[in-house]
Design an enzyme around this catalytic site. Structure first.
Site, mmCIF file in Angstrom:
data_model
loop_
_atom_site.group_PDB
_atom_site.id
_atom_site.type_symbol
_atom_site.label_atom_id
_atom_site.label_comp_id
_atom_site.label_asym_id
_atom_site.label_seq_id
_atom_site.Cartn_x
_atom_site.Cartn_y
_atom_site.Cartn_z
ATOM 1 N N THR A 39 0.825 -1.213 0.000
ATOM 2 C CA THR A 39 0.000 0.000 0.000
ATOM 3 C C THR A 39 0.857 1.261 0.000
ATOM 4 O O THR A 39 0.474 2.273 -0.596
ATOM 5 C CB THR A 39 -0.977 0.016 1.186
ATOM 6 O OG1 THR A 39 -0.263 -0.025 2.428
ATOM 7 C CG2 THR A 39 -1.938 -1.166 1.122
ATOM 8 N N ILE B 207 -3.198 5.653 0.779
ATOM 9 C CA ILE B 207 -4.611 5.324 0.993
ATOM 10 C C ILE B 207 -4.722 3.789 1.102
ATOM 11 O O ILE B 207 -5.333 3.123 0.272
ATOM 12 C CB ILE B 207 -5.515 5.923 -0.090
ATOM 13 C CG1 ILE B 207 -4.962 5.696 -1.494
ATOM 14 C CG2 ILE B 207 -5.698 7.411 0.148
ATOM 15 C CD1 ILE B 207 -5.871 6.222 -2.602
ATOM 16 N N HIS B 208 -4.118 3.278 2.195
ATOM 17 C CA HIS B 208 -3.996 1.836 2.408
ATOM 18 C C HIS B 208 -5.286 1.078 2.083
ATOM 19 O O HIS B 208 -5.295 0.125 1.310
ATOM 20 C CB HIS B 208 -3.650 1.559 3.879
ATOM 21 C CG HIS B 208 -2.441 2.242 4.396
ATOM 22 N ND1 HIS B 208 -1.167 1.760 4.196
ATOM 23 C CD2 HIS B 208 -2.304 3.368 5.140
ATOM 24 C CE1 HIS B 208 -0.298 2.546 4.797
ATOM 25 N NE2 HIS B 208 -0.956 3.538 5.366
ATOM 26 N N ASP B 209 -6.374 1.497 2.752
ATOM 27 C CA ASP B 209 -7.608 0.705 2.718
ATOM 28 C C ASP B 209 -8.260 0.688 1.345
ATOM 29 O O ASP B 209 -8.912 -0.289 0.968
ATOM 30 C CB ASP B 209 -8.589 1.230 3.766
ATOM 31 C CG ASP B 209 -8.054 1.082 5.175
ATOM 32 O OD1 ASP B 209 -7.274 0.143 5.413
ATOM 33 O OD2 ASP B 209 -8.394 1.909 6.035
#
Length: 318
Positions: free
Chosen positions: A196, A241-243
């Protein structure tokens, strides 16, 4: 055919972007959203999730509150220093008020009932601590038969972001993460921060989001505290914006390239607590290990087409 999806989340700026991505997608039948403690306390994550759905005009989607603390050991702290005191850079109240009451069911009950009544397999995307997911698998074992995949944002193969060894979501409840990743009830995909971070977006991408329309502008307005944190973490003006990376894979399987490996979580106390250990040795070498109870293989996300992914995310949020 649309993909049936449940999101378990602790918004959080990147969670908000991920939730909006799913809520706006024509490829998704968003069955429900469940909240969990994490980036900020449960009361804040719950109202944030409801407000993001209101922003996306998704009053049809039920939201149920879940765990306020980990399964075993209390959560040491939240991540208000990263996401702002309310989880959304202090701007949660600027979002529309929820048009739908909070569901009277708890998160685990809502997920179990949505799975039971679905006529097709359902993908679950947990993008916060895994407490609700571990509780679901333990309390409703029959529900696992209806789970197509559990696409998890969490873990770190190299260094962590909360400690030297551990990524935040897994560190928040290592026991729950170990239960979810090694139980073997449903296929799991783990999207670690090693990948990510490589998918981080820059100032130009964020400017495009801001100018894309009312929803994009509202999402962009939630980012100042988070973006400031990542200026330091990345060394340049952008943010991770990992998620949203994990939710992109949940919506469109194959967006991320994966390896099948066993992954276990360090649950002892000490500097390694919450670390994710992926056994990436060749299968023949792994098979030679004298382990009477080996962990099952999961899909570990290791690569993607970065340009295509960033475009997919931006297009989905326009």
């Amino acid at each position: 055919m649309t993909k049936k999806l449940i999101i378990d989340t602790d918004p959080g700026v990147d969670d908000a972007i991920a939730l909006a991505l799913a809520a706006l997608s024509s490829e998704v039948d968003l069955l429900g959203v469940t909240s969990v403690y994490g980036n900020v306390p449960l009361s804040a994550t719950t109202i944030n999730a409801r407000r993001i759905l209101a922003l996306c005009k998704r009053a049809d989607v039920p939201v149920a509150a879940g765990a306020a603390r980990p399964l075993v050991h209390r959560h040491p702290n939240e991540a208000g220093d990263v996401h702002g005191a309310d989880g959304l850079s202090g701007r949660s109240a600027a979002l529309p008020e929820p048009a739908r009451p909070l569901d009277e069911r708890d998160a685990v009950t809502l997920m179990a009932e949505l799975l039971e009544t679905s006529d097709e397999p359902v993908t679950i995307a947990p993008i916060g601590p895994l407490t609700n997911i571990a509780a679901l698998l333990a309390a409703h074992p029959a529900a696992a038969a209806k789970i197509e995949r559990i696409v998890i944002m969490g873990g770190a193969l190299g260094h962590g972001n909360t400690t030297a060894a551990a990524e935040f979501n897994i560190w928040s409840d290592p026991e729950a993460a170990q239960r979810a990743l090694t139980g073997g009830e449903a296929p799991c995909v783990l999207v670690p921060m090693d990948l990510t971070y490589r998918c981080a977006v820059d100032a130009a991408w964020l400017d495009e989001l801001d100018s894309s329309g009312p929803i994009g502008a509202a999402l962009h307005a939630l980012t100042p505290d988070y973006r400031e944190h990542y200026r330091g973490a990345l060394g340049w003006d952008g943010m991770v914006i990992h998620d949203a990376v994990a939710v992109a894979e949940a919506i469109r399987p194959g967006t991320l390239q994966t390896e099948r490996v066993p992954v276990q979580v360090e649950c002892s106390f000490g500097p390694g607590r919450g670390a994710t250990h992926a056994d990436r040795r060749l299968p023949a070498l792994r098979a030679s290990t004298d382990d009477p109870d080996p962990a099952p293989d999961i899909e570990l996300a290791v690569d993607t087409d970065l340009t295509a992914l960033r475009a997919l995310l931006l297009d989905g949020l326009r």
